[in-house]
Scaffold this motif. Sequence first.
Motif, PDB file in Angstrom:
ATOM      1  N   VAL A 174       0.854  -1.181   0.000  1.00 24.44           N
ATOM      2  CA  VAL A 174       0.000   0.000   0.000  1.00 24.44           C
ATOM      3  C   VAL A 174       0.891   1.232   0.000  1.00 24.44           C
ATOM      4  O   VAL A 174       2.019   1.206   0.486  1.00 24.44           O
ATOM      5  CB  VAL A 174      -0.935   0.020   1.225  1.00 24.44           C
ATOM      6  CG1 VAL A 174      -1.932  -1.128   1.141  1.00 24.44           C
ATOM      7  CG2 VAL A 174      -0.152  -0.040   2.530  1.00 24.44           C
ATOM      8  N   ASP A 175       0.377   2.320  -0.572  1.00 26.68           N
ATOM      9  CA  ASP A 175       1.164   3.551  -0.582  1.00 26.68           C
ATOM     10  C   ASP A 175       0.842   4.444   0.611  1.00 26.68           C
ATOM     11  O   ASP A 175       1.589   5.355   0.935  1.00 26.68           O
ATOM     12  CB  ASP A 175       0.943   4.330  -1.885  1.00 26.68           C
ATOM     13  CG  ASP A 175      -0.520   4.662  -2.125  1.00 26.68           C
ATOM     14  OD1 ASP A 175      -1.058   5.534  -1.436  1.00 26.68           O
ATOM     15  OD2 ASP A 175      -1.119   4.049  -3.035  1.00 26.68           O
ATOM     16  N   THR A 176      -0.285   4.170   1.279  1.00 33.63           N
ATOM     17  CA  THR A 176      -0.713   4.946   2.428  1.00 33.63           C
ATOM     18  C   THR A 176      -1.314   3.999   3.456  1.00 33.63           C
ATOM     19  O   THR A 176      -2.061   3.081   3.099  1.00 33.63           O
ATOM     20  CB  THR A 176      -1.757   6.003   2.035  1.00 33.63           C
ATOM     21  OG1 THR A 176      -1.203   6.851   1.027  1.00 33.63           O
ATOM     22  CG2 THR A 176      -2.175   6.856   3.224  1.00 33.63           C
ATOM     23  N   GLY A 177      -0.970   4.205   4.726  1.00 29.44           N
ATOM     24  CA  GLY A 177      -1.485   3.327   5.766  1.00 29.44           C
ATOM     25  C   GLY A 177      -1.796   4.091   7.035  1.00 29.44           C
ATOM     26  O   GLY A 177      -1.260   5.177   7.284  1.00 29.44           O
ATOM     27  N   ALA A 178      -2.673   3.520   7.839  1.00 32.79           N
ATOM     28  CA  ALA A 178      -3.033   4.111   9.125  1.00 32.79           C
ATOM     29  C   ALA A 178      -3.329   2.991  10.104  1.00 32.79           C
ATOM     30  O   ALA A 178      -3.756   1.900   9.716  1.00 32.79           O
ATOM     31  CB  ALA A 178      -4.250   5.022   8.988  1.00 32.79           C
ATOM     32  N   ALA A 179      -3.083   3.268  11.378  1.00 35.16           N
ATOM     33  CA  ALA A 179      -3.376   2.282  12.411  1.00 35.16           C
ATOM     34  C   ALA A 179      -3.764   2.983  13.700  1.00 35.16           C
ATOM     35  O   ALA A 179      -3.224   4.045  14.035  1.00 35.16           O
ATOM     36  CB  ALA A 179      -2.171   1.379  12.656  1.00 35.16           C
ATOM     37  N   LEU A 180      -4.725   2.392  14.398  1.00 31.58           N
ATOM     38  CA  LEU A 180      -5.087   2.802  15.747  1.00 31.58           C
ATOM     39  C   LEU A 180      -4.512   1.763  16.701  1.00 31.58           C
ATOM     40  O   LEU A 180      -4.794   0.572  16.561  1.00 31.58           O
ATOM     41  CB  LEU A 180      -6.603   2.870  15.902  1.00 31.58           C
ATOM     42  CG  LEU A 180      -7.123   3.104  17.322  1.00 31.58           C
ATOM     43  CD1 LEU A 180      -6.686   4.462  17.848  1.00 31.58           C
ATOM     44  CD2 LEU A 180      -8.645   2.977  17.366  1.00 31.58           C
ATOM     45  N   LEU A 181      -3.690   2.220  17.637  1.00 26.91           N
ATOM     46  CA  LEU A 181      -3.031   1.318  18.577  1.00 26.91           C
ATOM     47  C   LEU A 181      -3.457   1.664  19.994  1.00 26.91           C
ATOM     48  O   LEU A 181      -3.536   2.844  20.356  1.00 26.91           O
ATOM     49  CB  LEU A 181      -1.512   1.428  18.468  1.00 26.91           C
ATOM     50  CG  LEU A 181      -0.857   1.058  17.132  1.00 26.91           C
ATOM     51  CD1 LEU A 181      -0.915   2.222  16.141  1.00 26.91           C
ATOM     52  CD2 LEU A 181       0.587   0.651  17.335  1.00 26.91           C
ATOM     53  N   THR A 182      -3.715   0.645  20.787  1.00 28.51           N
ATOM     54  CA  THR A 182      -4.021   0.832  22.198  1.00 28.51           C
ATOM     55  C   THR A 182      -2.822   0.388  23.018  1.00 28.51           C
ATOM     56  O   THR A 182      -2.314  -0.724  22.832  1.00 28.51           O
ATOM     57  CB  THR A 182      -5.253   0.006  22.613  1.00 28.51           C
ATOM     58  OG1 THR A 182      -6.353   0.363  21.772  1.00 28.51           O
ATOM     59  CG2 THR A 182      -5.618   0.294  24.062  1.00 28.51           C
ATOM     60  N   LEU A 183      -2.363   1.259  23.920  1.00 25.56           N
ATOM     61  CA  LEU A 183      -1.229   0.932  24.770  1.00 25.56           C
ATOM     62  C   LEU A 183      -1.717   0.278  26.059  1.00 25.56           C
ATOM     63  O   LEU A 183      -2.901   0.306  26.390  1.00 25.56           O
ATOM     64  CB  LEU A 183      -0.416   2.187  25.075  1.00 25.56           C
ATOM     65  CG  LEU A 183       0.047   3.013  23.863  1.00 25.56           C
ATOM     66  CD1 LEU A 183       1.033   4.092  24.307  1.00 25.56           C
ATOM     67  CD2 LEU A 183       0.647   2.148  22.783  1.00 25.56           C
ATOM     68  N   ASP A 184      -0.778  -0.310  26.787  1.00 22.69           N
ATOM     69  CA  ASP A 184      -1.170  -1.119  27.941  1.00 22.69           C
ATOM     70  C   ASP A 184      -1.688  -0.307  29.118  1.00 22.69           C
ATOM     71  O   ASP A 184      -2.189  -0.878  30.094  1.00 22.69           O
ATOM     72  CB  ASP A 184      -0.027  -2.039  28.381  1.00 22.69           C
ATOM     73  CG  ASP A 184       1.245  -1.287  28.728  1.00 22.69           C
ATOM     74  OD1 ASP A 184       1.215  -0.046  28.850  1.00 22.69           O
ATOM     75  OD2 ASP A 184       2.300  -1.945  28.872  1.00 22.69           O
ATOM     76  N   ASP A 185      -1.597   1.024  29.046  1.00 21.67           N
ATOM     77  CA  ASP A 185      -2.182   1.862  30.087  1.00 21.67           C
ATOM     78  C   ASP A 185      -3.447   2.571  29.599  1.00 21.67           C
ATOM     79  O   ASP A 185      -3.969   3.461  30.272  1.00 21.67           O
ATOM     80  CB  ASP A 185      -1.168   2.898  30.579  1.00 21.67           C
ATOM     81  CG  ASP A 185      -0.748   3.881  29.497  1.00 21.67           C
ATOM     82  OD1 ASP A 185      -1.059   3.639  28.307  1.00 21.67           O
ATOM     83  OD2 ASP A 185      -0.107   4.896  29.827  1.00 21.67           O
ATOM     84  N   GLY A 186      -3.927   2.190  28.408  1.00 22.53           N
ATOM     85  CA  GLY A 186      -5.132   2.786  27.864  1.00 22.53           C
ATOM     86  C   GLY A 186      -4.899   3.962  26.935  1.00 22.53           C
ATOM     87  O   GLY A 186      -5.856   4.448  26.305  1.00 22.53           O
ATOM     88  N   THR A 187      -3.676   4.444  26.823  1.00 25.57           N
ATOM     89  CA  THR A 187      -3.377   5.522  25.882  1.00 25.57           C
ATOM     90  C   THR A 187      -3.702   5.080  24.459  1.00 25.57           C
ATOM     91  O   THR A 187      -3.401   3.946  24.079  1.00 25.57           O
ATOM     92  CB  THR A 187      -1.892   5.923  25.967  1.00 25.57           C
ATOM     93  OG1 THR A 187      -1.590   6.366  27.291  1.00 25.57           O
ATOM     94  CG2 THR A 187      -1.564   7.030  24.976  1.00 25.57           C
TER      95      THR A 187
END
Length: 340
Positions: free
Chosen positions: A206-219
């Motif tokens: 892909v030429d463009t990508g996005a991701a939503l990540l959840t950290l272990d403290d909820g951030t």
Amino acid sequence: MRIGVIGTGRIGTVHANTLSRHRDVGSLILTDADAARAQELAHRLGETAAPGVDEIFRWGVDAMVVTTATSAHAELIGRAARSGLPVFCEKPIALDLAGTLSAIAEVEAAGTVLQMGFQRRFDAGYTGAREAVRSGRLGRLHTVRAVTGDQAPPPAEWLALSGGLYRDALVHDFDALRWVTGREVVDVYAAGSDAGPAMFRAAGDVDTGAALLTLDDGTLATVTATRLNGAGYDVRMELAGERDQIVVGLDDRTPIASTEPTGPPAADKPWTGFLERFGPAYEAELNAFVEVVRGERPNPCDGREALQALRIAEACELSRRERRPVRLMEIAGGAERSAM
């Protein structure tokens, strides 16, 4: 100290220049699949060129710097480990988890050093952000927004060898996210677009990508990247907490224009690429490697750190393909640990 540099392309040339003028490095031995390129660089720096990798091992060095094509990284790391040599290697160790884990196992069995080239850990902006987060200046961190944009796409023939946008480009953001916050990613939801040049579709990338990540403290963290940011090379990280908000990578060369009447003007000379933007950081990470080899400091980024960034990239690629959230525990190579 005598250091072997395997690979004299763009980044190999940068590292060879840094090491050649380092006061604690007596000499370099350079080699490359393109022998003429290695010979030319050695001549220019007043160093020695070797016909191949075997000669570097046979002639004897105190440490190795690996900047070859990715496909050779794991084998060279293992060979150096078996020879008792500390290694600096550009990311990644390998494009797959099995190769990564195998190389790390060789290093750990030999008790040698593997320092990975995640240069953002040595950038003044990212260092300042880490200090701000760790000091409590921001209060409880709730949101991180990371951006990476290349001004122009890479050559089509390189795409098939790159591992894809998440493993090649966004892996730097994943490492920086862990390093700055000190937290681990627990799950991801990723999407990508190949609506640009046909070469990305041909490579299965892909030429463009996005991701939503959840950290272990909820951030919550959003991470985006594109190969088609025509305004210039753009790398930023915004961190927002209950007390304050800061940004890495915002200066008079950031390729972004405000539409507000009183907003700052567009950059006169926007960043054009990673070597320009992160020049001081690349030099600092090689200086750190020399200090590690001399026993003057601990390893700032070992193979296990690179593994964790790759696991996040793998999770994002799986999420993109299967269009679902992916928990990091689904990806081999855990258990998680906090970034250094």
